[in-house]
Write an enzyme that holds these catalytic residues in place. Structure first.
Site, PDB file in Angstrom:
ATOM      1  N   TRP A 202       0.830  -1.209   0.000  1.00 18.49           N
ATOM      2  CA  TRP A 202       0.000   0.000   0.000  1.00 18.49           C
ATOM      3  C   TRP A 202       0.860   1.254   0.000  1.00 18.49           C
ATOM      4  O   TRP A 202       0.550   2.230  -0.689  1.00 18.49           O
ATOM      5  CB  TRP A 202      -0.985   0.002   1.168  1.00 18.49           C
ATOM      6  CG  TRP A 202      -1.942  -1.146   1.113  1.00 18.49           C
ATOM      7  CD1 TRP A 202      -2.100  -2.128   2.055  1.00 18.49           C
ATOM      8  CD2 TRP A 202      -2.876  -1.457   0.055  1.00 18.49           C
ATOM      9  NE1 TRP A 202      -3.072  -3.026   1.645  1.00 18.49           N
ATOM     10  CE2 TRP A 202      -3.557  -2.634   0.428  1.00 18.49           C
ATOM     11  CE3 TRP A 202      -3.189  -0.865  -1.166  1.00 18.49           C
ATOM     12  CZ2 TRP A 202      -4.537  -3.229  -0.379  1.00 18.49           C
ATOM     13  CZ3 TRP A 202      -4.167  -1.449  -1.969  1.00 18.49           C
ATOM     14  CH2 TRP A 202      -4.827  -2.614  -1.573  1.00 18.49           C
TER      15      TRP A 202
ATOM     16  N   ASP B 135      -2.188   6.534   6.107  1.00 21.75           N
ATOM     17  CA  ASP B 135      -3.216   5.613   5.643  1.00 21.75           C
ATOM     18  C   ASP B 135      -3.565   4.750   6.855  1.00 21.75           C
ATOM     19  O   ASP B 135      -2.772   3.930   7.295  1.00 21.75           O
ATOM     20  CB  ASP B 135      -2.633   4.761   4.506  1.00 21.75           C
ATOM     21  CG  ASP B 135      -3.603   3.710   3.992  1.00 21.75           C
ATOM     22  OD1 ASP B 135      -4.674   3.518   4.608  1.00 21.75           O
ATOM     23  OD2 ASP B 135      -3.283   3.058   2.973  1.00 21.75           O
TER      24      ASP B 135
ATOM     25  N   LYS C 286     -12.741  -2.103   6.462  1.00 20.98           N
ATOM     26  CA  LYS C 286     -12.052  -2.896   7.481  1.00 20.98           C
ATOM     27  C   LYS C 286     -12.643  -2.649   8.866  1.00 20.98           C
ATOM     28  O   LYS C 286     -13.170  -3.551   9.471  1.00 20.98           O
ATOM     29  CB  LYS C 286     -10.556  -2.617   7.436  1.00 20.98           C
ATOM     30  CG  LYS C 286      -9.889  -3.386   6.301  1.00 20.98           C
ATOM     31  CD  LYS C 286      -9.089  -2.540   5.385  1.00 20.98           C
ATOM     32  CE  LYS C 286      -8.719  -3.323   4.119  1.00 20.98           C
ATOM     33  NZ  LYS C 286      -7.955  -2.531   3.179  1.00 20.98           N
TER      34      LYS C 286
HETATM   35  C1  LIG Z   1      -7.294  -2.188   2.079  1.00 16.31           C
HETATM   36  C2  LIG Z   1      -6.267  -1.149   2.113  1.00 16.31           C
HETATM   37  C3  LIG Z   1      -6.116  -0.211   1.074  1.00 16.31           C
HETATM   38  C4  LIG Z   1      -6.973  -0.236  -0.169  1.00 16.31           C
HETATM   39  O1  LIG Z   1      -8.194   0.290   0.089  1.00 16.31           O
HETATM   40  P1  LIG Z   1      -9.284   0.548  -1.055  1.00 16.31           P
HETATM   41  O2  LIG Z   1     -10.387   1.163  -0.270  1.00 16.31           O
HETATM   42  O3  LIG Z   1      -9.618  -0.783  -1.637  1.00 16.31           O
HETATM   43  O4  LIG Z   1      -8.684   1.459  -2.052  1.00 16.31           O
HETATM   44  C5  LIG Z   1      -5.160   0.763   1.211  1.00 16.31           C
HETATM   45  N1  LIG Z   1      -4.377   0.825   2.302  1.00 16.31           N
HETATM   46  C6  LIG Z   1      -4.478  -0.051   3.313  1.00 16.31           C
HETATM   47  C7  LIG Z   1      -3.580   0.054   4.492  1.00 16.31           C
HETATM   48  C8  LIG Z   1      -5.423  -1.072   3.241  1.00 16.31           C
HETATM   49  O5  LIG Z   1      -5.526  -1.954   4.247  1.00 16.31           O
END
Ligand SMILES: *Cc1c(COP(=O)(O)O)cnc(C)c1O
Length: 359
Positions: A101, A171, A195
């Site tokens: 990511w 993030d 999540k």
């Molecule tokens: C799941 C995840 C993403 C991707 O998220 P999307 O909503 O599918 O774009 C990005 N960063 C982290 C840390 C994730 O766990």
């Protein structure tokens, strides 16, 4: 059919109480005579829902008044581009590379300016959080980006880099609301919902107000934080139903004692799995102990065939989605807020049994 224990990394399990409440209100929401899905986003009923959702997340995360909370679309992946588009003034940013990511965020930022990768843990398949040498920081960076919890590899930052006046951006997709976070340490926090927040479709951005309004000229209207901040996330139709479910999840979280209460439960859940892994002669965790995630726990037997057998038998026993990410293999148990401690206990019991049977 009975509900299973779902260890999916995302979209992942939601609290049963939330699903049942939504089921009750699915066809007719309160006195509106219609489903939330059928409502105008500008109706009185819907405005109450989104207002309440924002109020709840502010309360749960103790978000200071000089931060905006935005309900956007496009997932965390859209933020990889939106952050540089909005924050690049000197067109320079620092990143820590802790996995897939982070790499995706780096590659988007590179499209609009210069990226300085301050540290990386790629040499050991991202199984640790790298040491940080402050002398490598760019003093004129527009932001400093970290991926707080690395969903795929199961690592997590336990101390934050001291970036001085450079806004720290994170993030927080796979850790938001799972532990107490001091929002004031960050310039911007973003998280996809699927999540720890609710169903896919809504992305939450928490941004310090002074960082709004400096977007690059090329920034499309929909990718400008200013557009959404000025219109209370109502410039266009927001993902209404996802926000409604997020609101129910926030209500549920308050019943668990808020983020403080949830963190205690999460610490207990993670300790159950890690204690077992540390004492097992068959299974082992793949992450350096001090950097272990509370949300995503990767582990292996050291034998691919045995891993596959484990995943298959666990599934038959109602413990599903335990396969590791395709890039790392092995197993991964994602135990976000909604995973009850009973589910974690069932997993550990199953691992014990599997170990005995396959010695
Ligand atoms: C799941 C995840 C993403 C991707 O998220 P999307 O909503 O599918 O774009 C990005 N960063 C982290 C840390 C994730 O766990």
């Amino acid at each position: 059919m009975e509900r299973v224990y779902n260890f999916s990394p995302g979209p992942s399990a939601l609290p049963l109480a939330v699903l049942e409440k939504a089921q009750k209100e699915l066809v007719c929401y309160e006195n509106s005579g219609m489903s939330v899905m059928e409502m105008s986003h500008r109706s009185k009923e819907y405005l109450a829902i989104i207002t309440e959702a924002e109020k709840s997340i502010r309360e749960l995360m103790s978000i200071p008044d000089n931060y905006k909370v935005l309900f956007l679309q496009g997932g965390a992946s859209t933020q990889f581009a939106m952050v540089p588009l909005n924050l690049y003034v000197n067109k320079k940013a620092d990143f820590i590379n802790t996995g897939m990511w982070a790499k995706k965020a780096i590659s988007e930022a590179k499209k609009f300016g210069t990226v300085n990768v301050v540290a990386s843990s790629e040499d050991k398949t991202f199984s640790y959080i790298p040491e940080i040498d402050e002398s490598k920081f760019s003093p004129d960076a527009d932001f400093f980006h970290i991926t707080f919890n690395n969903t795929i590899y199961g690592t997590r930052f336990t101390t934050l880099p001291n970036t001085g006046n450079v806004p720290l951006v994170t993030d927080l997709s796979s850790a938001i609301l799972s532990e107490v976070i001091d929002v004031s340490k960050f310039g911007l926090i973003y998280a996809g919902a699927q999540k720890n927040i609710g169903p896919a479709g809504v992305t939450i951005v928490i941004i310090r107000e002074d960082l709004i309004g400096h977007a690059m000229d090329i920034t499309p209207t929909m990718l400008n934080y200013k557009t959404h901040a000025e219109d209370g996330s109502m410039y266009n139709t927001p993902p209404t139903y996802s926000i409604y479910i997020a609101k129910l999840v926030f209500d549920w979280l308050k019943e668990q004692g808020g983020v403080v209460g949830m963190q205690k439960i999460n610490e207990e859940k993670a300790a159950l799995v890690y204690d077992f892994l540390d004492n097992s002669s068959m299974f082992s965790g793949t992450v350096v102990k001090k950097d272990r995630s509370m949300m995503n726990i990767p582990f292996v037997t050291g034998n691919e065939e045995l891993d596959a057998k484990f995943i298959k038998e666990a599934k038959a026993g109602g413990l599903v989605n335990l396969g590791g990410h395709r890039s790392v293999g092995g197993m991964r148990a994602s135990i976000y807020n909604p995973m009850p401690i009973e589910g974690v206990k069932a997993l550990v019991e199953f691992m014990k049994k599997f170990e005995t049977e396959n010695k």
